[in-house]
Scaffold this active site. Structure first.
Site, PDB file in Angstrom:
ATOM      1  N   THR A   1       0.844  -1.202   0.000  1.00 12.99           N
ATOM      2  CA  THR A   1       0.000   0.000   0.000  1.00 12.99           C
ATOM      3  C   THR A   1       0.879   1.253   0.000  1.00 12.99           C
ATOM      4  OG1 THR A   1      -1.878  -1.058   1.062  1.00 12.99           O
ATOM      5  CG2 THR A   1      -1.709   1.312   1.343  1.00 12.99           C
TER       6      THR A   1
ATOM      7  N   THR B   1      13.890   5.021  10.152  1.00  9.88           N
ATOM      8  CA  THR B   1      14.832   3.961  10.490  1.00  9.88           C
ATOM      9  C   THR B   1      14.316   2.620   9.974  1.00  9.88           C
ATOM     10  OG1 THR B   1      15.552   5.147  12.446  1.00  9.88           O
ATOM     11  CG2 THR B   1      15.970   2.777  12.409  1.00  9.88           C
TER      12      THR B   1
ATOM     13  N   CYS C   1     -19.468  -8.285   3.235  1.00 10.37           N
ATOM     14  CA  CYS C   1     -20.540  -8.531   4.201  1.00 10.37           C
ATOM     15  C   CYS C   1     -20.143  -8.213   5.623  1.00 10.37           C
ATOM     16  CB  CYS C   1     -20.956  -9.979   4.132  1.00 10.37           C
ATOM     17  SG  CYS C   1     -19.597 -11.078   4.515  1.00 10.37           S
TER      18      CYS C   1
END
Lengths: 388, 131
Positions: free
Chosen positions: A76, A243, A328
């Site tokens: 992502t 880091t 759902c």
């Protein structure tokens, strides 16, 4: 006792014990606890050394040089850095981006933000099998297109896009080509040079490595400009400050090395298991495979069970850990946007399940899964028999 | 993901073992009513058998989410043994509470209410004709 059968490897793979052991060694070795950016002392240099080794392991899997690998927190973040970084840095050349409707949300959401920032995005519609054709990309390119972003393997249906053809097209038009390869790295042959890929996102937790670490390949020859999103101490060639998490990166590198070493055997075994699963599910009747019959990875099988409500099927199969076409869990009735983009009805999309297999799946798991699905689909269909 | 945690234990129990699922197709003194549609996400057919103005047996067929199927089972159970006149007292809200149905799903219970109302109308019509 845990009797569940895990068939959700496309969402996340369990960590391989060999990887966990390597990470444990890293975490318990005092000499590796230095800050990898502290090159003035040997503890820092020792940590840096194992990180650079991991960088080579990941780079080797995609035919890249280690200098072109930037560590991130996962696919992502890699996608965000690729899209925002490239769009902002190259905005003076144009503000048009090409992508597809079936991309992961980690691509679609940044693109939405870019649209709000004045960029124009063309979302290509795949064919009924989920394939985005190179001619579609060609038709979408304009003089102001700066970036094309397409995934290599779709996470829901497992179809493989023709990255080489699209890469060549982009290179010929001097358009940056980003590939979300979260589902394909280590599984399919990838060579960023011959496939003409400029940016490639990948992650560790889809290849039996730890969660929370990923990488972005950034073309170095010639150098591709990117605007960093996280600023700080100038780590990762100034593209991603922070880091580095030594043990995570070591785990990622080793997981990738194992994937590459065992890939052919793994893929053949998974293909056999997936075909066994599909044969068994077909016997239920009135089922359809979502996606392409041949242009797909061996570990993902997406099936529509017609006449069965998706959420009910998922609960009925509570000992089978799979993903549903319906969102759902939150009570939403929204069917999978990927399946709808393929032209599936809301009902067909909602009654679809994704089975994704992996390294620890056995033939016995598949038999149990087939029995369980057969029983529950039959039960739910009997409950709905004759209803409009 | 283990979806079981998303549902109350009553929903899971009734969904996995809906005691009143089925039909009364071949029985006497049976009326049935349909409501909803698959396209809208919830569809039900209620089968109700009466004897001397008492509800003897109720069965249902249903297409829908686990909450809906569990609620249909509760409705069927509630109806059994009651007089025809009592059927109009069924409370959708009571079922919502007992099954802990989330707000987003409550609209589906209207489909059950509609099916029950259709049954009641048919029962009254039958009685009027008979009378």
């Amino acid at each position: 006792m845990n009797t569940s059968i895990y068939l959700d490897y496309a969402a996340s793979t369990p960590i391989d014990p060999r990887v966990a052991e390597r990470m444990y060694e890293c975490l318990t070795s005092f000499e590796l606890q230095g800050n990898p950016a502290s090159l003035s002392h040997r503890y820092g240099r020792a940590a840096r050394e194992v990180i650079e080794q991991a960088r080579v392991q990941v780079a080797n899997a995609i035919g890249a040089t280690s200098a072109s690998i930037i560590w991130t927190s996962g696919a992502t973040e890699s996608n965000n850095l690729a899209l925002f970084g490239a769009a902002h840095y190259h905005a003076d050349r144009g503000k048009h981006i090409v992508s597809a409707r079936t991309e992961h949300k980690a691509v679609l959401e940044p693109l939405k933000r870019l649209e709000k920032q004045g960029f124009r995005v063309t979302y290509l519609k795949p064919d009924q099998f989920g394939i985005v054709h190179s001619w579609q990309v060609q038709e979408a390119l304009t003089d102001t297109t700066i970036l094309v972003s397409l995934m290599h393997v779709n996470n829901e249906i497992g179809v493989i896009q023709d990255i080489s053809a699209i890469g060549q097209l982009c290179r010929d038009r001097n358009v940056i080509f980003h590939v979300d390869a979260a589902q394909s790295t280590g599984r399919l042959p990838i060579d960023v040079r011959t496939m003409k890929i400029d940016l490639l996102s990948t992650t560790a937790h889809k290849i039996y490595g730890p969660k929370g670490v990923g990488a972005l390949y950034v073309r170095r020859d010639p150098m591709l400009g990117l605007e960093p999103m996280i600023l700080g101490g100038g780590h990762e060639l100034g593209l991603r400050a922070g880091t580095l998490a030594t043990h995570q990166i070591v785990g990622f590198g080793f997981a990738m090395e194992l994937m590459m070493a065992e890939r052919e055997v793994d893929q053949m075994r998974l293909m056999t298991l997936r075909d066994q699963l599909w044969r068994g599910l077909q016997n239920i009747g009135d089922v359809d495979m979502n996606g392409h019959a041949t242009q797909r990875v061996p570990n993902i099988l997406n099936v529509a069970f017609h006449g069965v409500e998706g959420e009910s099927l998922l609960l009925a199969l509570q000992d089978l850990i799979v993903s549903a076409g319906a969102a759902c869990a939150t009570g939403s009735d929204e069917a999978s946007y990927v399946l709808r983009a393929l032209g599936r009805s809301d009902q067909a999309a909602q009654s679809s399940l994704r089975f994704s297999l992996g390294r620890f799946t056995t033939a016995n798991d598949i038999e149990i899964a087939i029995d369980s699905v057969t029983h529950e689909v039959s039960r739910l269909r009997a409950l709905t028999s004759g209803l409009p | 993901m283990n979806v079981v945690t998303e549902y109350s234990s009553s929903v899971v129990m009734r969904f996995m073992n809906p005691f009143h699922a089925g039909t009364l197709q071949d029985q006497v003194n049976v009326i049935s009513a349909l409501a909803g549609s698959r396209a809208s996400g919830a569809s039900v057919r209620l089968w109700l058998q009466t004897s001397h103005n008492q509800v003897k047996q109720v069965r249902f067929q249903a297409y829908g989410c686990p909450h809906f199927i569990a609620a249909a089972d509760i409705l069927a159970e509630w109806c059994e043994g009651r007089s025809v006149a009592e059927l109009s007292k069924w409370s959708r809200q009571a079922v919502e509470q007992s099954l802990e149905i989330p707000a987003a799903k409550r609209g589906r219970l209207l489909v059950l209410e509609t099916a029950l109302n259709n049954i009641i109308i048919q029962l009254h019509t039958t009685q009027a004709v008979a009378g």
